[in-house]
Design a protein around this motif. Structure first.
Motif, short mmCIF file in Angstrom:
data_model
loop_
_atom_site.label_atom_id
_atom_site.label_comp_id
_atom_site.label_asym_id
_atom_site.label_seq_id
_atom_site.Cartn_x
_atom_site.Cartn_y
_atom_site.Cartn_z
N THR A 35 -27.85 35.89 -15.28
CA THR A 35 -26.87 36.10 -16.34
C THR A 35 -26.27 37.50 -16.27
OG1 THR A 35 -28.51 36.95 -17.89
CG2 THR A 35 -28.14 34.54 -17.86
N ARG A 36 -25.19 37.69 -17.02
CA ARG A 36 -24.60 39.02 -17.13
C ARG A 36 -25.57 39.99 -17.80
NH1 ARG A 36 -18.67 39.45 -16.74
NH2 ARG A 36 -17.92 37.44 -16.01
N VAL A 39 -27.60 41.51 -15.21
CA VAL A 39 -26.85 42.56 -14.50
C VAL A 39 -26.86 43.84 -15.34
CG1 VAL A 39 -24.60 43.21 -13.56
CG2 VAL A 39 -25.41 40.86 -13.31
N ARG A 40 -26.70 43.72 -16.65
CA ARG A 40 -26.77 44.89 -17.53
C ARG A 40 -28.15 45.56 -17.44
NH1 ARG A 40 -23.95 41.23 -20.72
NH2 ARG A 40 -21.78 41.81 -21.02
N ILE A 53 -17.97 44.32 -16.07
CA ILE A 53 -18.61 43.35 -15.17
C ILE A 53 -17.61 42.23 -14.98
CG2 ILE A 53 -20.48 41.69 -14.82
CD1 ILE A 53 -22.16 43.28 -16.81
N LYS A 54 -17.32 41.90 -13.73
CA LYS A 54 -16.44 40.77 -13.45
C LYS A 54 -16.97 40.02 -12.24
CE LYS A 54 -12.96 42.88 -10.46
NZ LYS A 54 -11.53 43.05 -10.26
N TYR A 60 -20.97 39.26 -8.49
CA TYR A 60 -20.72 40.13 -9.62
C TYR A 60 -20.14 41.42 -9.08
CZ TYR A 60 -23.35 37.41 -13.09
OH TYR A 60 -23.79 36.45 -13.96
N ILE A 62 -19.28 45.25 -10.54
CA ILE A 62 -19.40 46.11 -11.71
C ILE A 62 -18.71 47.44 -11.45
CG2 ILE A 62 -21.51 45.03 -12.54
CD1 ILE A 62 -23.09 47.32 -11.41
N PRO A 78 -25.28 37.43 -7.06
CA PRO A 78 -25.61 36.84 -8.37
C PRO A 78 -26.95 36.12 -8.42
CG PRO A 78 -23.95 35.52 -7.26
CD PRO A 78 -24.16 36.75 -6.42
#
Length: 93
Positions: A35-36, A39-40, A53-54, A60, A62, A78
């Motif tokens: 999930t995003r 990534v965070r 984030i895209k 992903y 960033i 990802p």
């Protein structure tokens, strides 16, 4: 002399046939993606501050700043959250 030339040609052909390790795209089924939020968490673990984030080329992407305040852009796999590429981001201000 002839054998050393043939040996050199064979070595060059073998290197050309080797798979390239560098990649720009990710080819991961969406069901295998983190999930995003993951990534965070990766960013926080590295001391990064995220601005964006895209998704780009199936990876992903960033944009953020590192611990020293330098802007960067990174591509993240990802599925594994492995950093594929990281480079300075001079475009963003």
């Amino acid at each position: 002399m002839k054998s050393s030339i043939l040996l050199a040609l064979a070595a060059m052909a073998a290197m050309a046939a080797a798979p390239v390790q560098a990649r720009d795209d990710c080819d991961v089924p969406i069901n295998d993606w983190h999930t995003r939020d993951a990534v965070r968490t990766l960013a926080e673990t590295n001391g990064w501050v995220l601005q964006r984030i895209k998704i780009d080329d199936g990876c992903y992407e960033i944009h953020g700043t590192d611990k020293q305040g330098r802007r960067f852009e990174a591509k993240i796999d990802p599925a594994t959250l492995t950093i594929i590429q990281i480079k300075p981001d001079y475009k963003r201000r």
